[in-house]
Design a protein around this motif. Structure first.
Motif, mmCIF file in Angstrom:
data_model
loop_
_atom_site.group_PDB
_atom_site.id
_atom_site.type_symbol
_atom_site.label_atom_id
_atom_site.label_comp_id
_atom_site.label_asym_id
_atom_site.label_seq_id
_atom_site.Cartn_x
_atom_site.Cartn_y
_atom_site.Cartn_z
ATOM 1 N N ALA A 1 -0.359 14.856 -10.015
ATOM 2 C CA ALA A 1 -1.121 13.863 -10.978
ATOM 3 C C ALA A 1 -2.348 13.287 -10.141
ATOM 4 O O ALA A 1 -2.186 13.489 -8.663
ATOM 5 C CB ALA A 1 -0.424 12.221 -11.565
ATOM 6 N N SER A 2 -3.192 12.600 -10.574
ATOM 7 C CA SER A 2 -4.263 11.691 -9.928
ATOM 8 C C SER A 2 -4.625 10.447 -10.395
ATOM 9 O O SER A 2 -4.546 9.903 -11.673
ATOM 10 C CB SER A 2 -5.355 13.114 -9.777
ATOM 11 N N ALA A 3 -5.319 9.451 -9.438
ATOM 12 C CA ALA A 3 -6.660 8.903 -10.053
ATOM 13 C C ALA A 3 -6.678 8.767 -11.471
ATOM 14 O O ALA A 3 -6.949 8.013 -12.875
ATOM 15 C CB ALA A 3 -7.075 7.818 -9.678
ATOM 16 N N SER A 4 -7.192 10.134 -12.141
ATOM 17 C CA SER A 4 -8.231 9.789 -12.854
ATOM 18 C C SER A 4 -7.311 10.562 -13.699
ATOM 19 O O SER A 4 -7.576 11.187 -15.048
ATOM 20 C CB SER A 4 -9.566 11.410 -12.568
ATOM 21 N N GLY B 1 5.377 -1.032 -10.897
ATOM 22 C CA GLY B 1 4.082 -0.204 -10.826
ATOM 23 C C GLY B 1 3.890 1.175 -10.159
ATOM 24 O O GLY B 1 2.749 2.054 -9.578
ATOM 25 N N HIS B 2 4.401 0.899 -8.529
ATOM 26 C CA HIS B 2 4.219 1.402 -7.652
ATOM 27 C C HIS B 2 4.988 2.957 -7.367
ATOM 28 O O HIS B 2 3.836 3.337 -6.319
ATOM 29 C CB HIS B 2 4.965 0.276 -6.060
ATOM 30 N N VAL C 1 -11.845 2.879 -2.717
ATOM 31 C CA VAL C 1 -12.955 1.995 -3.929
ATOM 32 C C VAL C 1 -12.624 2.995 -4.427
ATOM 33 O O VAL C 1 -12.415 2.317 -6.276
ATOM 34 C CB VAL C 1 -13.756 1.048 -4.277
ATOM 35 N N GLU C 2 -13.456 4.233 -4.828
ATOM 36 C CA GLU C 2 -13.375 4.822 -5.974
ATOM 37 C C GLU C 2 -12.241 5.604 -6.963
ATOM 38 O O GLU C 2 -12.175 5.669 -8.614
ATOM 39 C CB GLU C 2 -13.876 6.230 -5.362
ATOM 40 N N ASP C 3 -11.266 5.202 -5.814
ATOM 41 C CA ASP C 3 -10.048 5.397 -6.503
ATOM 42 C C ASP C 3 -9.434 4.543 -7.485
ATOM 43 O O ASP C 3 -9.048 4.913 -8.488
ATOM 44 C CB ASP C 3 -8.634 5.793 -5.808
ATOM 45 N N VAL C 4 -9.586 3.495 -7.533
ATOM 46 C CA VAL C 4 -9.352 2.034 -8.448
ATOM 47 C C VAL C 4 -10.154 2.361 -9.141
ATOM 48 O O VAL C 4 -10.303 2.115 -10.549
ATOM 49 C CB VAL C 4 -9.697 0.703 -7.779
ATOM 50 N N ARG C 5 -11.433 2.609 -8.930
ATOM 51 C CA ARG C 5 -12.801 2.643 -10.539
ATOM 52 C C ARG C 5 -11.940 3.882 -11.753
ATOM 53 O O ARG C 5 -12.028 4.025 -12.559
ATOM 54 C CB ARG C 5 -13.990 3.354 -9.690
ATOM 55 N N LYS D 1 -5.552 -3.319 2.226
ATOM 56 C CA LYS D 1 -4.523 -3.769 1.500
ATOM 57 C C LYS D 1 -4.916 -4.536 0.575
ATOM 58 O O LYS D 1 -3.599 -4.582 -0.461
ATOM 59 C CB LYS D 1 -4.295 -5.132 3.248
ATOM 60 N N VAL D 2 -6.133 -5.198 0.111
ATOM 61 C CA VAL D 2 -6.954 -5.656 -0.872
ATOM 62 C C VAL D 2 -6.214 -4.868 -2.426
ATOM 63 O O VAL D 2 -6.060 -4.518 -3.283
ATOM 64 C CB VAL D 2 -7.810 -5.890 -1.040
ATOM 65 N N VAL D 3 -6.942 -4.158 -1.812
ATOM 66 C CA VAL D 3 -7.546 -1.937 -2.545
ATOM 67 C C VAL D 3 -6.395 -2.086 -3.478
ATOM 68 O O VAL D 3 -5.845 -1.381 -4.004
ATOM 69 C CB VAL D 3 -8.241 -1.199 -1.666
ATOM 70 N N LYS D 4 -4.976 -1.398 -2.151
ATOM 71 C CA LYS D 4 -3.987 -0.397 -2.823
ATOM 72 C C LYS D 4 -2.808 -1.991 -3.296
ATOM 73 O O LYS D 4 -2.633 -0.903 -4.483
ATOM 74 C CB LYS D 4 -3.542 0.013 -1.395
ATOM 75 N N LYS D 5 -3.268 -2.879 -3.157
ATOM 76 C CA LYS D 5 -2.293 -4.395 -3.745
ATOM 77 C C LYS D 5 -2.726 -3.940 -5.331
ATOM 78 O O LYS D 5 -2.044 -3.735 -6.475
ATOM 79 C CB LYS D 5 -2.772 -5.275 -3.088
ATOM 80 N N THR D 6 -4.680 -3.644 -5.651
ATOM 81 C CA THR D 6 -5.168 -4.131 -6.890
ATOM 82 C C THR D 6 -4.396 -2.849 -7.499
ATOM 83 O O THR D 6 -4.347 -2.993 -8.292
ATOM 84 C CB THR D 6 -6.576 -3.777 -6.482
ATOM 85 N N ILE D 7 -4.462 -1.630 -7.033
ATOM 86 C CA ILE D 7 -4.118 -0.622 -7.343
ATOM 87 C C ILE D 7 -2.421 -0.392 -8.215
ATOM 88 O O ILE D 7 -2.302 -0.016 -8.865
ATOM 89 C CB ILE D 7 -4.040 0.106 -6.604
#
Length: 553
Positions: free
Chosen positions: A293-296, A339-340, A359-363, A396-402
């Protein structure tokens, strides 16, 4: 001399106490007599334990379960049965057996034999792909051992096996193999308990079903199905409801044909007959999940062997069936970072403090999770979750958002939607909501980590009591709270009222502003909160849902 006499007196009292200890002995069931084992669990407290009682016959392949023909003599019910046939954890081989429809019962006893006890029936999770009624086992310590719940809450606990993977949920999308065999197994177990539990000292009119993850979704399916009318009084869904995006397979025929091709069966009208003839291990292996699996391409989209809308067990979409649960008391909730587990499969850098997550991973994840409504919805999702980031968010903010995004999409928002639907349709049924937020005990996780998926189970099943060296006193507090709330609810329909004391009263969901209980080791009046992640629940259920659905080719 006095001390010697006292010692003799105590010894005699203990011997007499043991001799007179309440025990069921051999119990009559519809299939025949069963004999379990008796354990002492404290002063004048005992446990009758029955393992491996058949609740249905060995099932036909891709067929509904049928009643067990019964047996002669007394069945020794002292060992867990094999779990239902499934992939091993590495998905490289098969474990278990097709002959797997057995259940286990824990009955607490005092000085006299228990009667009319409330009954709690547990349904395990495992993505509808794996799992067993006894749970994971470490040094003969089984996760789903019902003894602590039964003893501390004074309830009967039942666990059982149901078919999973290809043999439990493959569906041809038509009458040849309609699917939902695992759900029918669960229904057969609940029905068996209803018919037989009185002989074990249980009240057949006070059955609570509870389950986690795919088991939580299964609990929701069972109370929505008209097949269980009159069988279930109360229900608890932990981290899973019927509305979860992974809980219903929308393209069963397509996936059945993929499995058929893998095992060399045709995909025409002869497909199901061929699958029934094929070695069950081969069919099980062919139902493998793609774990790359991956972000996309998030892992949640790969969980495709799940229940289907078959027009029989599930006569319609889950959201249209809540009328069937109008008189059933219902607790549903999630872990704050459910979801972790899924997010770390999609984006492995999450747990590595030395590697930042782009950040691209979040998008990419926003767009992938929104694929049912198209790329415009994906961009809106991204904007919704990053609105408070500022120009330079920390790692940390990016990771928590995911983690928040996957928690919301996979578990929290569907659970909130189910709570609203249950509450809106309720007649006599009460509705309760919770968030489990006890921080993870996993040392490799980041410091900001909350409760990951399935971390609630060890507390509900009292592991801090049965394996005390692995836990701190605060963990025993959490276990005590959860067992008290869960068993009070089973007894009375109100988690705050029953035989066990609780740290704070848990109000009904709709009593004043959609209240929920935040469960952790620091519980007090402030643990009652309201409007759980309301902005994001509104986003997913209203804004996101207003985008036109994408038609899959």
């Amino acid at each position: 001399m006095m001390m010697v006499m006292l010692g003799v007196f105590i010894s005699v009292a203990l011997i007499l106490g043991t001799a007179n200890a309440a025990s069921l002995g051999a119990v009559y069931t519809e299939g025949g007599m069963v004999q379990g084992e008796k354990h002492s669990v404290g002063l004048f407290r005992y446990m009758d334990v029955f393992k491996g009682i058949p609740f249905a016959a060995p099932p036909g392949r891709l067929e509904k379960p049928v009643p067990h023909p019964g047996w002669d003599g007394v069945l020794k019910a002292t060992d867990y049965s094999k779990r239902c046939m499934q992939l091993n954890l590495l998905a490289t081989d098969v474990v278990g057996s097709e002959d797997c429809l057995y259940l286990n019962i824990w009955v607490p006893q005092g000085r006299s034999v228990s009667t009319n006890l409330s009954v709690m029936v547990f349904i395990y999770g495992g993505g509808f792909l794996l799992g067993g009624g006894q749970g994971a086992n470490f040094l003969n310590n089984y996760l789903y051992d019902g003894q602590e719940i039964a003893d501390r809450g004074n309830v009967i606990v039942v666990t059982f096996n149901y078919r999973v993977g290809s043999l439990g949920f493959l569906s041809s999308g038509d009458a040849d193999a309609p699917g939902n065999y695992g759900l029918w197994d669960q229904h057969a177990a609940i029905s068996w308990v209803h018919r037989n539990i009185r002989n074990f000292g249980g009240n057949p009119d006070n059955i609570t079903i509870f389950g986690e993850s795919a088991g939580g979704a299964s609990v929701n399916f069972q109370i929505l199905s008209p097949k269980n009318k009159g069988l279930i009084r109360r229900a608890i869904s932990q981290s899973g409801v019927a509305l979860c995006p992974w809980a219903v397979n929308r393209n069963p025929r397509q996936y059945a044909e993929e499995i058929a091709k893998k095992v060399g069966c045709p995909t025409d009208s002869g497909m199901v007959a061929c699958l029934r003839r094929t070695d069950p291990k081969t069919v099980t292996l062919a139902g493998n999940v793609n774990f790359s699996a991956s972000a996309s391409h998030p892992i949640v989209h790969n969980l495709v062997l799940s229940p289907v809308i078959d027009g029989d067990f599930l006569p319609g979409e889950p959201e249209t069936l809540f009328e069937n649960a109008a008189d059933i008391d219902y607790i549903a909730g999630v872990n704050d970072m459910d979801g972790h587990l899924f997010a770390t499969v999609d984006i492995p850098s999450l747990n590595n403090a030395l590697v930042s997550t782009p950040v691209e991973d979040v998008r990419a994840l926003s767009i992938a999770l929104s694929e049912s409504r198209g790329p415009d919805a994906g961009i809106t999702t991204y904007e919704e979750y990053t609105v408070n980031w500022g120009s330079d968010p920390s790692d940390k903010v990016v990771k928590k958002t995911i983690v928040d995004m996957e928690t919301d999409y996979i578990f929290l928002v569907p659970t909130q939607a189910a709570l609203y639907l249950h509450s809106d349709h309720a007649k006599s049924g009460r509705t309760y909501s919770y968030l489990f937020s006890e921080p993870s005990r996993m040392p490799i996780f980041p410091l900001w980590m909350g409760a990951d998926h399935a971390e609630d189970l060890q507390f509900v099943f009292g592991k801090p009591f049965s394996t005390p060296l692995g836990y701190f006193p605060r963990h025993r507090d959490v276990a005590k709270y959860m067992i008290s709330y869960w068993t009070n609810f089973a007894q009375t329909g109100d988690p705050s009222k029953g035989e066990s004391s609780v740290p704070v009263s848990w109000p009904e969901f709709a009593s004043s502003g959609h209240q929920y209980l935040n469960i952790n080791n620091k519980m007090n009046r402030d643990s009652v909160k309201q409007m759980l992640r309301t902005r994001l629940v509104y986003y997913w259920t209203t804004v996101f849902a207003s985008f036109p659905a994408v038609q899959k080719s």
